[in-house]
Design a protein around this motif. Structure first.
Motif, short mmCIF file in Angstrom:
data_model
loop_
_atom_site.label_atom_id
_atom_site.label_comp_id
_atom_site.label_asym_id
_atom_site.label_seq_id
_atom_site.Cartn_x
_atom_site.Cartn_y
_atom_site.Cartn_z
N SER A 24 40.05 95.35 -3.20
CA SER A 24 41.06 95.00 -4.18
C SER A 24 41.04 93.51 -4.45
O SER A 24 40.64 92.72 -3.61
N SER A 25 41.45 93.14 -5.63
CA SER A 25 41.55 91.74 -5.98
C SER A 25 42.99 91.32 -6.15
O SER A 25 43.29 90.35 -6.82
N SER A 26 43.90 92.07 -5.54
CA SER A 26 45.32 91.87 -5.81
C SER A 26 45.93 90.72 -5.04
O SER A 26 47.06 90.35 -5.28
N ASP A 27 45.16 90.11 -4.09
CA ASP A 27 45.69 89.05 -3.24
C ASP A 27 46.92 89.50 -2.47
O ASP A 27 47.71 88.68 -1.99
N GLY A 28 47.15 90.80 -2.38
CA GLY A 28 48.27 91.32 -1.62
C GLY A 28 49.61 91.09 -2.27
O GLY A 28 50.65 91.36 -1.70
N GLY A 29 49.63 90.61 -3.50
CA GLY A 29 50.91 90.34 -4.16
C GLY A 29 50.90 90.79 -5.57
O GLY A 29 49.90 91.29 -6.07
N SER A 30 52.01 90.59 -6.28
CA SER A 30 52.11 91.09 -7.64
C SER A 30 52.34 89.99 -8.66
O SER A 30 52.51 90.27 -9.82
N GLN A 31 52.31 88.75 -8.24
CA GLN A 31 52.59 87.69 -9.19
C GLN A 31 51.47 86.65 -9.19
O GLN A 31 50.55 86.73 -9.98
N GLY A 32 51.51 85.66 -8.29
CA GLY A 32 50.48 84.64 -8.28
C GLY A 32 50.51 83.84 -9.56
O GLY A 32 51.57 83.43 -10.04
N ALA A 33 49.32 83.63 -10.16
CA ALA A 33 49.22 82.81 -11.36
C ALA A 33 49.91 83.42 -12.54
O ALA A 33 50.16 82.79 -13.55
N ALA A 34 50.24 84.70 -12.44
CA ALA A 34 50.86 85.38 -13.58
C ALA A 34 52.36 85.09 -13.65
O ALA A 34 53.05 85.61 -14.52
N GLY A 35 52.89 84.28 -12.72
CA GLY A 35 54.31 83.98 -12.79
C GLY A 35 55.14 85.20 -12.48
O GLY A 35 54.98 85.82 -11.44
N ASN A 36 56.03 85.58 -13.41
CA ASN A 36 56.90 86.74 -13.23
C ASN A 36 56.27 88.04 -13.69
O ASN A 36 56.91 89.08 -13.65
N LYS A 37 55.06 87.97 -14.17
CA LYS A 37 54.39 89.19 -14.60
C LYS A 37 53.93 90.01 -13.40
O LYS A 37 53.63 89.47 -12.33
N ASP A 92 46.07 95.83 -10.95
CA ASP A 92 44.64 95.90 -10.62
C ASP A 92 44.08 97.27 -10.99
O ASP A 92 44.60 98.30 -10.54
N VAL A 93 43.00 97.27 -11.77
CA VAL A 93 42.40 98.50 -12.26
C VAL A 93 40.90 98.47 -12.00
O VAL A 93 40.24 97.46 -12.27
N TRP A 94 40.37 99.57 -11.48
CA TRP A 94 38.93 99.72 -11.31
C TRP A 94 38.41 100.69 -12.37
O TRP A 94 38.80 101.87 -12.40
N LEU A 95 37.54 100.22 -13.24
CA LEU A 95 36.80 101.08 -14.16
C LEU A 95 35.33 101.00 -13.81
O LEU A 95 34.86 100.01 -13.26
N MET A 96 34.58 102.04 -14.15
CA MET A 96 33.20 102.13 -13.73
C MET A 96 32.24 101.52 -14.75
O MET A 96 32.52 101.43 -15.94
N ASP A 152 45.99 98.00 0.72
CA ASP A 152 45.66 97.02 -0.32
C ASP A 152 44.88 97.69 -1.44
O ASP A 152 43.87 97.19 -1.90
N ALA A 153 45.33 98.85 -1.87
CA ALA A 153 44.62 99.63 -2.87
C ALA A 153 44.87 99.07 -4.27
O ALA A 153 45.93 98.52 -4.55
N PRO A 154 43.89 99.24 -5.17
CA PRO A 154 44.15 98.92 -6.59
C PRO A 154 45.19 99.89 -7.14
O PRO A 154 45.51 100.90 -6.52
N ASP A 155 45.69 99.59 -8.33
CA ASP A 155 46.76 100.41 -8.90
C ASP A 155 46.24 101.64 -9.64
O ASP A 155 46.90 102.68 -9.67
N ALA A 212 49.21 104.55 -2.25
CA ALA A 212 49.61 103.26 -1.69
C ALA A 212 49.63 102.15 -2.72
O ALA A 212 49.94 101.00 -2.38
N ALA A 213 49.31 102.46 -3.98
CA ALA A 213 49.30 101.42 -5.02
C ALA A 213 50.68 100.79 -5.15
O ALA A 213 51.69 101.51 -5.21
N PRO A 214 50.78 99.47 -5.24
CA PRO A 214 52.09 98.81 -5.25
C PRO A 214 52.86 98.94 -6.56
O PRO A 214 54.07 98.76 -6.57
N HIS A 215 52.18 99.29 -7.67
CA HIS A 215 52.86 99.26 -8.97
C HIS A 215 52.70 100.60 -9.69
O HIS A 215 51.98 100.73 -10.68
N GLN A 216 53.38 101.59 -9.18
CA GLN A 216 53.26 102.95 -9.70
C GLN A 216 53.72 103.06 -11.15
O GLN A 216 53.07 103.69 -11.98
#
Length: 422
Positions: free
Chosen positions: A22-35, A39-43, A90-93, A316-320
């Protein structure tokens, strides 16, 4: 998508470093501020760079509170990586998976259940070959994303020379008659290797049979049913109208390369095979056409194996909630039409088939997709394909073995394999 051989991708092993999942850094904000960072995996080859850019811009405009982060994954090794992600915290969404893989992932309890959202997402018109393998134990875990299936790719010049009008081939009997006319004077009527079991599966479904059936909690192989035996007989007749090897499949040698080299009038393949033909023989540019695999009756196209992908959400995705928002968009009608045109795919609903009418290969696929099926919906099917008694059975029949005995043997192997995981 990389147009895989329309089969499960291999054994799922827990061997991948979880930090790579995952590239989620374990959180839901970071550089995105309040956004919310989604995280999405496409093939690989699921979307083009141009389509991805267009979709991301449209999604950002419609959902400014979500910061969409799409990672493109490689098909090789993806089973192990997804399995590791589902077992982690730490799964992608959202993850794109092959449609026949959903049962393997759902069995572990690692996927979110979308049964309550089926109606809202237009489930009544989903392609059966995507929707059915997206269910497991009566619950919907996979949301149909896009489809692809086999068609007939043919040489328009050879058809013209033989006086065959492809538009008039609507039934299997007409197909046989046309192929007999083409199979003359140094031309192969069709190049059909003896172990193209996906093509055989379509004929089995046409005859009302199946590769395996479950009754009372026990699996039984279906190759020895009357319908499946009729299907094999048709395959034998068709395969004889060319020089396809009886003991190998469409990848050994690559059938598109065989078509490029010689006087081969037809192959059964996904439309992308036409590009491989032309790449290997530029002189054939503009000389290839497509038609759906014919059915038993003129008003019903032949059944086909539906390959393609579903979208799943790890439990386990954090943002259902945001994950469902993403799926509503990408699997919704507006973006499905754009994706189908951009990638020459079949959209996920039967009601959207007309959106690819301008693409001859995709249009032929869309006709067949309405009769699409999937392999038996069980996590153990991957083990069947690993042994592949279907291929052995086909070669045995084509080389003179008793059909009923060979079918019964293959059916017993299928049943033993499927029931070993029960």
């Amino acid at each position: 998508m990389k147009y895989r051989s329309l089969a499960p991708l291999g054994a799922l092993l827990l061997s991948v470093c979880l930090t790579a999942c995952s590239s989620s850094d374990g959180g839901s904000q970071g550089a995105a501020g309040n956004k919310t960072v989604l995280d999405v995996w496409l093939m690989r080859d699921s979307v083009s760079a141009a389509f991805q850019k267009q979709f991301e811009a449209g999604f950002a405009k419609a959902h400014p509170d979500i910061d969409l982060k799409i990672q493109i994954q490689e098909w090789e090794g993806i089973g192990e990586k997804v399995t590791a992600a589902l077992a982690s915290n730490d799964a992608p969404d959202v993850i794109e998976v092959g449609n026949t893989q959903v049962a393997q992932y759902a069995q572990s309890g690692g996927l979110s259940d979308f049964t309550g959202e089926v109606d809202e997402l237009g489930g009544s018109t989903w392609l059966k070959g995507l929707a059915e393998p997206g269910r497991f134990d009566g619950r919907q875990y996979g949301i149909p994303y896009y489809a692809a299936n086999r068609v007939v790719i043919y040489r328009t010049d050879l058809f013209r020379k033989a006086g065959v009008d492809a538009t008039r081939i609507r039934t299997r009997d007409q197909w046989i008659a046309a192929t007999e006319k083409l199979d003359r004077g140094g031309t192969q009527g069709i190049y059909l290797p003896g172990q193209n079991w996906y093509a055989l599966a379509g004929f089995v479904w046409d005859e009302g049979g199946d590769l395996a059936v479950r009754s009372g909690g026990t699996w039984q192989g279906g190759l020895d049913s009357p319908g499946a035996l009729r299907a094999m007989d048709f395959y034998r007749r068709l395969q004889a109208l060319g020089k396809g090897p009886k003991d190998s499949d469409e990848a050994r040698p690559l059938q598109a390369e065989v078509m490029a080299k010689g006087q081969v009038a037809q192959i059964i393949a996904t439309p992308g095979g036409a590009g491989v033909v032309v790449q290997n023989n530029p002189a054939l540019k503009g000389k290839l056409g497509f038609f759906p695999i014919p059915g038993k009756q003129a008003d019903t196209p032949g059944a086909v194996f539906t390959g393609g992908s579903d979208l799943v959400v790890p439990a386990a995705a954090p943002h259902q909630k945001e994950a469902l928002t993403f799926i509503r968009e990408l699997a919704g009608d507006a973006w499905q039409k754009k994706l189908a045109l951009a990638m020459s795919y079949v959209p996920n609903k039967t009601t959207l088939a007309g959106s690819v009418s301008s693409d001859p290969g995709a249009a032929a696929m869309a006709v067949g997709a309405a009769q699409g099926h999937a392999t038996p919906n069980t996590p153990q099917w991957a083990a069947v394909e690993a042994k592949n008694p279907i291929k052995e059975y086909m070669t045995a029949v084509l080389t003179g073995s008793d059909e009923k005995s060979a079918a019964a043997k293959a059916s017993r192997t299928i049943a033993t394999t499927l029931n070993s995981g029960s």
